[in-house]
Design an enzyme around this catalytic site. Structure first.
Site, short mmCIF file in Angstrom:
data_model
loop_
_atom_site.label_atom_id
_atom_site.label_comp_id
_atom_site.label_asym_id
_atom_site.label_seq_id
_atom_site.Cartn_x
_atom_site.Cartn_y
_atom_site.Cartn_z
CG HIS A 78 61.50 -2.82 -8.99
ND1 HIS A 78 61.27 -3.62 -10.08
CD2 HIS A 78 62.35 -3.51 -8.19
CE1 HIS A 78 61.94 -4.76 -9.94
NE2 HIS A 78 62.60 -4.71 -8.80
CG HIS A 241 67.62 -5.84 -9.92
ND1 HIS A 241 66.74 -4.94 -10.50
CD2 HIS A 241 66.87 -6.60 -9.08
CE1 HIS A 241 65.52 -5.18 -10.05
NE2 HIS A 241 65.58 -6.18 -9.19
CG ASP A 245 65.46 -5.65 -5.62
OD1 ASP A 245 64.63 -4.94 -6.22
OD2 ASP A 245 65.60 -6.87 -5.86
CG HIS A 268 62.91 -8.43 -1.35
ND1 HIS A 268 63.20 -7.17 -1.82
CD2 HIS A 268 62.76 -9.23 -2.45
CE1 HIS A 268 63.21 -7.21 -3.15
NE2 HIS A 268 62.96 -8.43 -3.55
#
Length: 307
Positions: A78, A241, A245, A268
């Site tokens: 973030h 979001h 990310d 991720h």
């Protein structure tokens, strides 16, 4: 010349780690040209510095973790996203624990911190990684397939598609496109919060995760609905979001990208795999600067606007 950027002064915040639940302080400080973004574990007997890079990523379980030897900093995405969105190149991040504070679960607080400190130009050219060929990674097949791709583009555009098979998520936008040349990161992306499901919390906490999570720093859902009384900040907050990310994960490359990023159900792990594949494919990119700012893609020449 398109120049590198850092902070005008230092800024400070206190919070808790999303997964560790630990109290943590961070101080963001100006750094000289060509420093990059460097996390500093100042709580240790001897300060350990971890410069961000794709290969510094040591774990991608529910967050992006960077490491130097046995010393780690968790959940950097973030803050890294805010740095990418505001085009901050050089920064020292002094941190008193092993996890970046979650604050409100989005990048908005980090944007506020960076803009409050002031962002200034430095007398050094900003270096971009420009895609010349498409690079792609995939996992799974059929309905479970995940993929992420970087393709040549004169600018920086991100598109993301989600598929969670949940009534609260299905009722919102499943795909979003964000372009740095025409959109405002602070207004359009930064306020999108992380999200999770109550059915996963017990399992996560048994693994030492989500110990600091709650309704004040995440969107929480049961099997049917959103539990946060205030609802969503954007109609398509979930997929936004994921864009947030991705911007943070990709900025771990250490340089800004000039590319089109597109993904479906990525996270991720796959984002970092994409960066590592990019580094392996030395034929697919080049490092460029812009001596003439007029020739740079739109959205990069000026400082990012405030809210």
């Amino acid at each position: 010349m398109l120049q590198q950027r850092t902070l005008k002064s230092l800024t400070h915040a206190v919070g808790v780690g999303l997964h560790s639940g630990q109290r943590v302080e961070i101080t963001l400080r100006p750094a000289p040209p060509d420093t990059g973004i460097v996390f500093r574990r100042v709580d240790l007997p001897q300060v350990v510095e971890i410069a961000v890079s794709a290969t510094a990523v040591s774990d991608t379980t529910m967050a992006s973790t960077i490491a130097s030897g046995n010393v780690k900093v968790h959940t950097v995405e973030h803050l890294m996203s805010a740095c990418a969105g505001l085009s901050v190149d050089n920064l020292y991040v002094d941190i008193t624990a092993e996890e970046v504070p979650i604050l409100d679960g989005s990048a908005a607080s980090f944007v506020f911190l960076l803009q409050s400190a002031g962002i200034v130009m430095q007398n050094a050219p900003r270096r971009f990684v420009r895609l010349t060929q498409t690079v792609e990674v995939r996992e799974g097949s059929g309905a479970t397939e995940k993929w992420a791709r970087l393709a040549p583009y004169h600018g920086y555009q991100l598109s993301f598609e989600i598929d969670f098979d949940h009534p609260a998520v299905d009722a919102t936008g499943q795909r979003v496109v964000f372009d740095m040349s025409s959109g405002s990161y602070a207004k359009d992306i930064a306020r999108a919060r992380t999200f999770g499901f109550t059915k996963d919390v017990e399992m996560m906490r048994a693994k030492g995760l989500a110990l600091g999570g709650g309704l004040d720093n995440a969107i929480v859902m049961d099997d049917y609905k959103i539990l946060n009384a205030e609802g969503l900040r954007y109609d398509d907050e979930f997929v936004k979001h994921k864009i947030l990310d991705a911007m943070g994960d990709l900025y771990l490359l250490g340089k800004p990208l000039l590319a089109n990023y597109s993904a479906r159900r990525s996270g991720h792990a796959l984002n970092n795999l994409l960066l590592r594949e990019l580094l392996r494919r030395t034929d697919a990119w080049e490092v460029v600067t812009f001596e003439d700012a007029e020739r740079a893609p739109r959205g990069f020449a000026q400082l990012a606007p405030a809210w």
